[in-house]
Design a protein around this motif. Structure first.
Motif, PDB file in Angstrom:
ATOM      1  N   LEU A 262       0.831  -1.204   0.000  1.00  0.00           N
ATOM      2  CA  LEU A 262       0.000   0.000   0.000  1.00  0.00           C
ATOM      3  C   LEU A 262       0.863   1.249   0.000  1.00  0.00           C
ATOM      4  CD1 LEU A 262      -2.926   1.117   0.196  1.00  0.00           C
ATOM      5  CD2 LEU A 262      -2.643   1.081   2.699  1.00  0.00           C
ATOM      6  N   ILE A 263       0.648   2.117  -0.989  1.00  0.00           N
ATOM      7  CA  ILE A 263       1.342   3.396  -1.056  1.00  0.00           C
ATOM      8  C   ILE A 263       0.420   4.465  -0.472  1.00  0.00           C
ATOM      9  CG2 ILE A 263       2.448   5.086  -2.561  1.00  0.00           C
ATOM     10  CD1 ILE A 263       2.794   2.851  -4.632  1.00  0.00           C
ATOM     11  N   VAL A 264       0.879   5.132   0.579  1.00  0.00           N
ATOM     12  CA  VAL A 264       0.052   6.109   1.274  1.00  0.00           C
ATOM     13  C   VAL A 264       0.852   7.390   1.503  1.00  0.00           C
ATOM     14  CG1 VAL A 264       0.670   5.039   3.489  1.00  0.00           C
ATOM     15  CG2 VAL A 264      -1.304   6.543   3.359  1.00  0.00           C
ATOM     16  N   THR A 265       0.212   8.523   1.288  1.00  0.00           N
ATOM     17  CA  THR A 265       0.855   9.820   1.489  1.00  0.00           C
ATOM     18  C   THR A 265       1.104  10.056   2.979  1.00  0.00           C
ATOM     19  OG1 THR A 265      -0.300  10.656  -0.467  1.00  0.00           O
ATOM     20  CG2 THR A 265       0.649  12.291   1.020  1.00  0.00           C
ATOM     21  N   SER A 266       2.218  10.665   3.295  1.00  0.00           N
ATOM     22  CA  SER A 266       2.616  10.853   4.695  1.00  0.00           C
ATOM     23  C   SER A 266       1.636  11.714   5.493  1.00  0.00           C
ATOM     24  CB  SER A 266       4.015  11.472   4.763  1.00  0.00           C
ATOM     25  OG  SER A 266       4.040  12.719   4.071  1.00  0.00           O
ATOM     26  N   SER A 267       0.804  12.504   4.800  1.00  0.00           N
ATOM     27  CA  SER A 267      -0.179  13.339   5.499  1.00  0.00           C
ATOM     28  C   SER A 267      -1.435  12.562   5.898  1.00  0.00           C
ATOM     29  CB  SER A 267      -0.576  14.536   4.619  1.00  0.00           C
ATOM     30  OG  SER A 267      -1.134  14.079   3.391  1.00  0.00           O
ATOM     31  N   ARG A 268      -1.573  11.302   5.422  1.00  0.00           N
ATOM     32  CA  ARG A 268      -2.753  10.494   5.735  1.00  0.00           C
ATOM     33  C   ARG A 268      -2.558   9.780   7.075  1.00  0.00           C
ATOM     34  NH1 ARG A 268      -6.115   8.668   1.735  1.00  0.00           N
ATOM     35  NH2 ARG A 268      -7.321   7.943   3.536  1.00  0.00           N
ATOM     36  N   ASP A 269      -2.506  10.558   8.151  1.00  0.00           N
ATOM     37  CA  ASP A 269      -2.252   9.987   9.477  1.00  0.00           C
ATOM     38  C   ASP A 269      -3.261   8.902   9.841  1.00  0.00           C
ATOM     39  OD1 ASP A 269      -0.056  11.733  11.025  1.00  0.00           O
ATOM     40  OD2 ASP A 269      -1.190  13.037   9.694  1.00  0.00           O
ATOM     41  N   GLU A 270      -4.552   9.170   9.519  1.00  0.00           N
ATOM     42  CA  GLU A 270      -5.587   8.224   9.943  1.00  0.00           C
ATOM     43  C   GLU A 270      -5.439   6.872   9.260  1.00  0.00           C
ATOM     44  OE1 GLU A 270      -7.071   9.424   6.031  1.00  0.00           O
ATOM     45  OE2 GLU A 270      -6.023  10.481   7.633  1.00  0.00           O
ATOM     46  N   ILE A 315       8.461   1.601   4.132  1.00  0.00           N
ATOM     47  CA  ILE A 315       9.542   2.337   3.489  1.00  0.00           C
ATOM     48  C   ILE A 315       9.126   3.802   3.447  1.00  0.00           C
ATOM     49  CG2 ILE A 315      10.851   2.676   1.349  1.00  0.00           C
ATOM     50  CD1 ILE A 315      10.205  -0.316   0.720  1.00  0.00           C
ATOM     51  N   ARG A 316       9.979   4.674   3.892  1.00  0.00           N
ATOM     52  CA  ARG A 316       9.691   6.119   3.873  1.00  0.00           C
ATOM     53  C   ARG A 316      10.447   6.751   2.719  1.00  0.00           C
ATOM     54  NH1 ARG A 316       7.702  10.404   3.502  1.00  0.00           N
ATOM     55  NH2 ARG A 316       7.389  11.997   5.120  1.00  0.00           N
ATOM     56  N   ILE A 317       9.750   7.500   1.871  1.00  0.00           N
ATOM     57  CA  ILE A 317      10.366   8.098   0.687  1.00  0.00           C
ATOM     58  C   ILE A 317       9.740   9.458   0.411  1.00  0.00           C
ATOM     59  CG2 ILE A 317       8.743   6.990  -0.929  1.00  0.00           C
ATOM     60  CD1 ILE A 317      11.177   6.587  -2.830  1.00  0.00           C
ATOM     61  N   ASP A 318      10.529  10.409  -0.107  1.00  0.00           N
ATOM     62  CA  ASP A 318      10.049  11.774  -0.338  1.00  0.00           C
ATOM     63  C   ASP A 318       9.272  11.928  -1.639  1.00  0.00           C
ATOM     64  OD1 ASP A 318      11.132  12.656   2.027  1.00  0.00           O
ATOM     65  OD2 ASP A 318      13.007  13.342   1.125  1.00  0.00           O
ATOM     66  N   GLU A 319       9.418  11.009  -2.566  1.00  0.00           N
ATOM     67  CA  GLU A 319       8.714  11.116  -3.847  1.00  0.00           C
ATOM     68  C   GLU A 319       7.205  11.062  -3.629  1.00  0.00           C
ATOM     69  OE1 GLU A 319      10.063   8.515  -6.984  1.00  0.00           O
ATOM     70  OE2 GLU A 319      12.053   8.401  -6.083  1.00  0.00           O
ATOM     71  N   THR A 320       6.458  11.563  -4.622  1.00  0.00           N
ATOM     72  CA  THR A 320       5.002  11.524  -4.525  1.00  0.00           C
ATOM     73  C   THR A 320       4.492  10.098  -4.707  1.00  0.00           C
ATOM     74  OG1 THR A 320       4.620  11.871  -6.888  1.00  0.00           O
ATOM     75  CG2 THR A 320       4.878  13.853  -5.517  1.00  0.00           C
ATOM     76  N   SER A 321       3.274   9.876  -4.266  1.00  0.00           N
ATOM     77  CA  SER A 321       2.681   8.537  -4.383  1.00  0.00           C
ATOM     78  C   SER A 321       2.609   8.078  -5.828  1.00  0.00           C
ATOM     79  CB  SER A 321       1.276   8.531  -3.764  1.00  0.00           C
ATOM     80  OG  SER A 321       1.349   8.781  -2.386  1.00  0.00           O
ATOM     81  N   SER A 322       2.245   8.978  -6.729  1.00  0.00           N
ATOM     82  CA  SER A 322       2.118   8.602  -8.143  1.00  0.00           C
ATOM     83  C   SER A 322       3.465   8.263  -8.749  1.00  0.00           C
ATOM     84  CB  SER A 322       1.454   9.727  -8.945  1.00  0.00           C
ATOM     85  OG  SER A 322       2.201  10.930  -8.852  1.00  0.00           O
ATOM     86  N   GLU A 323       4.515   9.004  -8.381  1.00  0.00           N
ATOM     87  CA  GLU A 323       5.854   8.708  -8.891  1.00  0.00           C
ATOM     88  C   GLU A 323       6.316   7.329  -8.430  1.00  0.00           C
ATOM     89  OE1 GLU A 323       7.808  13.216  -9.155  1.00  0.00           O
ATOM     90  OE2 GLU A 323       7.878  12.084  -7.266  1.00  0.00           O
ATOM     91  N   VAL A 324       6.098   7.018  -7.154  1.00  0.00           N
ATOM     92  CA  VAL A 324       6.479   5.712  -6.622  1.00  0.00           C
ATOM     93  C   VAL A 324       5.680   4.603  -7.296  1.00  0.00           C
ATOM     94  CG1 VAL A 324       6.502   4.249  -4.565  1.00  0.00           C
ATOM     95  CG2 VAL A 324       7.176   6.652  -4.396  1.00  0.00           C
ATOM     96  N   TYR A 325       4.389   4.840  -7.476  1.00  0.00           N
ATOM     97  CA  TYR A 325       3.512   3.830  -8.074  1.00  0.00           C
ATOM     98  C   TYR A 325       3.987   3.453  -9.478  1.00  0.00           C
ATOM     99  CZ  TYR A 325      -0.767   1.694  -9.901  1.00  0.00           C
ATOM    100  OH  TYR A 325      -1.676   0.841 -10.474  1.00  0.00           O
TER     101      TYR A 325
END
Length: 363
Positions: A262-270, A315-325
């Motif tokens: 699952l790729i999730v943006t770091s701002s999606r705390d919930e 895994i923690r990464i600075d790239e955007t979710s779409s770039e990683v995907y």
């Protein structure tokens, strides 16, 4: 006397390394001493202080052949080496000499030697020693691995056979890999019609398997060049599905497929908290292999704490979710020495699908 086999392929991603791994496993059931060499190494890593081909390093690790690692990858094509060869900084005879010396040393030690080529027949031509030349140089009968199909297989095999014939290499078997089960028998009938009148045996290997085609968590971490955190015992888990966590937390959790990364943006705390909190539940753990947490925004302190306490792989990464995907969608999985789940599956499947006695009888 050492028996040898050269594992060729019609191109990349045919499953050549999977077949080499399988033959190592099967040969060890019959022969006491089984060795391996990949004469040309186009993709290199550091292994025990040496630069060597990644597949050779993997075999050395899996089958405890570390003492022969210096012989298992004699000619590595590292950055700049092709220019050095063409500029005359590497002697023209060096590739031939170093490969032949390594093979001769391994032949003295082993009863059965697997020689794995690199890609299609022409790989290595830039240093004057392509796969076809190496097969002839080592006097090893050739087993050529190809993907599934009929017309495409014939076209690819013919293109490669021309090069092996020119080099006077002895191609004895074509192994069709990644076949769709429903089309397997029909494909083999027509491929045998095409090649067996010319004295080339046609056989099959594995059916197409999503498990073997998909990466492990460790491979994903290696591809993204980021550390895998959480429970280190889960690094060999296979990721069957890559999913973007763009919907609400409840929707994402409810619609997880088997072994999802699952790729999730770091701002999606919930969503991060929900996934972390459910990690201890067997059914949920089966469906969620791990997290990739993307983006520049920092997680809150409490979210970070819950994430770490859960031991869920991430895994923690600075790239955007779409770039990683999209990076992961383009990735073709390779097998590594830590991929215990895949290696065990390959070996057990090889025992059911690959007739080693038939292969051995042709050598």
């Amino acid at each position: 006397m050492c028996k040898k086999i050269f594992i060729a392929a019609t191109g990349q991603h045919c499953g050549k390394t999977t077949i080499s791994l399988s033959l190592m496993h099967l040969a060890r059931k019959k022969y006491q001493r089984v060795g391996f060499i990949k004469p040309i190494g186009p993709k290199c890593i550091q292994f025990r202080g040496m630069t060597m081909d990644m597949d050779a390093a993997m075999i050395a690790g899996v089958y405890d052949l570390q003492e022969d690692a210096h012989l298992m990858s004699p000619m590595t094509l590292t950055s700049g080496s092709t220019r050095q060869f063409l500029d005359g900084e590497i002697a023209p005879d060096y590739p031939r000499e170093v490969i032949l010396k390594a093979v001769e040393e391994l032949e003295k030690k082993y009863d059965f030697l697997v020689i794995e080529g690199a890609g299609h027949g022409g790989v290595g031509s830039v240093v004057g020693m392509n796969n076809a030349h190496i097969a002839h140089l080592t006097q090893a009968p050739v087993l050529m691995v190809t993907g599934g199909g009929i017309g495409s297989v014939i076209d690819a095999v013919e293109l490669n056979l021309a090069l092996y014939k020119e080099a006077q290499a002895d191609v004895r078997m074509i192994m069709v890999n990644k076949l769709v089960p429903e089309k397997k028998e029909r494909s083999l009938i027509y491929l045998r019609k095409a090649f067996e009148p010319r004295g080339i045996t046609v056989t099959s290997a594995f059916n197409f398997s999503p498990v073997l085609a998909h990466p492990t968590l460790q491979h994903v971490a290696h591809l993204l060049e980021r550390p895998l955190k959480g429970d280190p015992n889960e690094r060999s888990r296979i990721c069957h599905t890559i999913q973007l966590g763009a919907a609400s937390s409840q929707v994402v959790i409810d619609h997880l497929n088997e072994a999802t990364l699952l790729i999730v943006t770091s701002s999606r705390d919930e969503l991060i908290v929900t996934a972390s909190s459910l990690h201890h539940m067997p059914d949920f753990k089966r469906r969620l292999t791990g997290l990739i947490i993307s983006g520049h925004a920092p997680m809150s302190r409490i979210t970070q704490q819950i994430l770490e306490d859960s031991q869920i792989p991430y895994i923690r990464i600075d790239e955007t979710s779409s770039e990683v995907y999209y990076r992961l969608r383009e990735h073709v999985s390779k097998i590594g020495p830590d991929d215990r789940e895949k290696i065990e599956l390959i070996n057990s499947t090889a025992e059911r699908f690959i007739d080693f006695e038939a292969i051995d009888a042709l050598l």
